[in-house]
Design an enzyme around this catalytic site. Structure first.
Site, PDB file in Angstrom:
ATOM      1  N   THR A 115      32.563  44.251  36.613  1.00 19.57           N
ATOM      2  CA  THR A 115      33.021  45.571  37.052  1.00 19.57           C
ATOM      3  C   THR A 115      32.118  46.118  38.147  1.00 19.57           C
ATOM      4  O   THR A 115      32.591  46.610  39.178  1.00 19.57           O
ATOM      5  CB  THR A 115      33.076  46.550  35.861  1.00 19.57           C
ATOM      6  OG1 THR A 115      34.120  46.146  34.968  1.00 19.57           O
ATOM      7  CG2 THR A 115      33.351  47.972  36.333  1.00 19.57           C
ATOM      8  N   GLN A 132      37.416  35.542  35.278  1.00 19.60           N
ATOM      9  CA  GLN A 132      38.158  34.698  34.337  1.00 19.60           C
ATOM     10  C   GLN A 132      38.348  33.275  34.850  1.00 19.60           C
ATOM     11  O   GLN A 132      39.011  32.467  34.198  1.00 19.60           O
ATOM     12  CB  GLN A 132      39.528  35.325  34.040  1.00 19.60           C
ATOM     13  CG  GLN A 132      39.475  36.696  33.402  1.00 19.60           C
ATOM     14  CD  GLN A 132      39.074  36.654  31.938  1.00 19.60           C
ATOM     15  OE1 GLN A 132      38.793  35.593  31.384  1.00 19.60           O
ATOM     16  NE2 GLN A 132      39.041  37.811  31.295  1.00 19.60           N
ATOM     17  N   CYS A 189      40.119  46.042  28.601  1.00 24.25           N
ATOM     18  CA  CYS A 189      39.859  47.366  29.169  1.00 24.25           C
ATOM     19  C   CYS A 189      41.015  48.316  28.941  1.00 24.25           C
ATOM     20  O   CYS A 189      40.875  49.529  29.086  1.00 24.25           O
ATOM     21  CB  CYS A 189      39.566  47.258  30.668  1.00 24.25           C
ATOM     22  SG  CYS A 189      40.942  46.650  31.643  1.00 24.25           S
TER      23      CYS A 189
END
Length: 390
Positions: free
Chosen positions: A76, A184, A330
């Site tokens: 993030t 990912q 999230c």
């Protein structure tokens, strides 16, 4: 209470025992606990050596130079630093950014903030059902003032692979900076930042069996002068991200990435068998549709939407048996349907009866067999909560 089968590796992964051992070595007085920035004694030198080793391990996985790895608190922050750091160079010029509708919230929310500052943002709509974002779409969206393209390598909900090599070549052709969210993708598919013409790339430790709270941003050496620092105070990380380095977390991430690189091919092969086993079994239970591309994906994810009469019953039973998600972690506290599935063209109802299975190091064939067997038994129960899908 019986433990759920863990099938939520996309949300986070457990730290591997051998990684934990490396982390612990950097905590106590008899280990490498020193501040890597302390260059006047061996405590700092020892810690700095471990940090440099980890920087090399991260660089090796993505085919980069260790001087291009910037430590952050996670993907993030890496995404924020990449987008805001580049945008800051053009904040008086109202430049144009290209991304997609199915990015992680760390990208979408950052782009929304930049739009408030006067930037124009184009959100590409992915191909229906598959989630593909193509180079042709990107080419059509390019404007004379486009400064940055930001797309994820592997979608965190459906596992679809983006053709970053083709898009990177396009970006280079038009002299546009290219950022890739690879949180990912690391350890699941080969990454070569040079071959794919990637200028900035975000990474996360806890998605690859490393500690939480640690990540990295790859910044191509010639791009580093164009990236404006977002956290000041000490000039750490080549002046791009200040703050005392968390040696234990950094060492853990480096160790985890080294292991991931070594096991990438064999683990993808193993998980592909489990994914296919589960997908075939689910199709025998009720009407179910695949979310994501049937071929262009990593083996770690299987996103499905139940659309038959047992949709509600099956999704509820699965959550009683396994730790799974309906969207990204999230968004899991948000009752709204997944923005990714809606962008794929799924109805709100179909998105509501969707499950993201994600597989990992401790997933076994027995886990899949048990889950499918329990679901079959459940459907034979007369009190099963059936739901007619419209």
């Amino acid at each position: 209470m019986n433990k759920l089968i863990y099938l939520d590796y996309a949300a986070t992964t457990p730290v591997l025992p051998e990684v934990i051992e490396q982390v612990v070595q950097c905590l106590a007085f008899d280990g490498h606990f020193g501040n890597p920035a302390s260059q006047s004694h061996h405590y700092g030198w020892d810690a700095d050596k471990r940090v440099r080793q980890a920087r090399q391990q991260i660089a090796d996985l993505i085919q980069a130079d260790p001087s291009e790895i910037i430590w952050t608190s996670g993907a993030t922050e890496s995404n924020n630093l990449a987008l805001k750091g580049i945008a800051a160079q053009y904040q008086q010029q109202k430049k144009h950014i290209i991304t997609s509708q199915i990015e992680h919230k760390a990208i979408l929310d950052t782009c929304a903030a930049l739009a408030q500052q006067g930037f124009e943002v184009t959100y590409l709509q992915p191909q229906a059902e598959t989630g593909l974002v193509t180079a042709e779409q990107v080419a059509a969206a390019i404007q004379p003032n486009t400064v940055l393209i930001s797309l994820m390598f592997v979608n965190n909900e459906i596992g679809t692979l983006t053709d970053v090599a083709a898009i990177g070549a396009l970006a280079k052709q038009h002299q546009i900076l290219f950022h890739v969210d690879a949180a990912q993708a690391a350890g699941k598919t080969q990454i070569d930042v040079d071959a794919c013409h990637i200028d900035l790339l975000s990474l996360s430790g806890h998605k690859v069996y490393g500690p939480k709270g640690i990540g990295a941003l790859y910044v191509r050496s010639e791009v580093q002068p164009q990236l404006e620092t977002q956290i000041h105070g000490g000039g750490h990380e080549f002046g791009l991200r200040s703050g005392t380095l968390a040696t234990h977390q950094i060492v853990g991430m480096g160790a985890a990435f080294q292991i991931a690189q070594q096991k990438l091919t064999t683990e993808q092969t193993r998980l592909a068998v489990l994914r296919q086993q589960l997908w075939q079994g689910l199709q025998q239970l009720d009407d179910v549709i695949l979310n994501g591309h049937p071929e262009q994906h990593v083996a770690n994810y299987l996103s499905v939407s139940f659309v038959g009469e047992h949709a509600n019953s099956l999704t509820e039973k699965i959550k009683q048996l396994a730790a799974v998600s309906s969207s990204s972690a999230c968004n899991s506290k948000n009752a709204a349907p997944s923005h990714v599935l809606l962008a794929l063209g799924r109805s709100p109802e179909a998105a509501s009866y969707s499950i993201r299975f994600s597989f990992g190091a401790y997933t076994t064939p027995e886990d899949i067999q048990f889950l499918l067997a329990q679901l079959k038994v459940h459907l034979t129960q007369p009190k099963a909560n059936f739901f007619v899908f419209n």
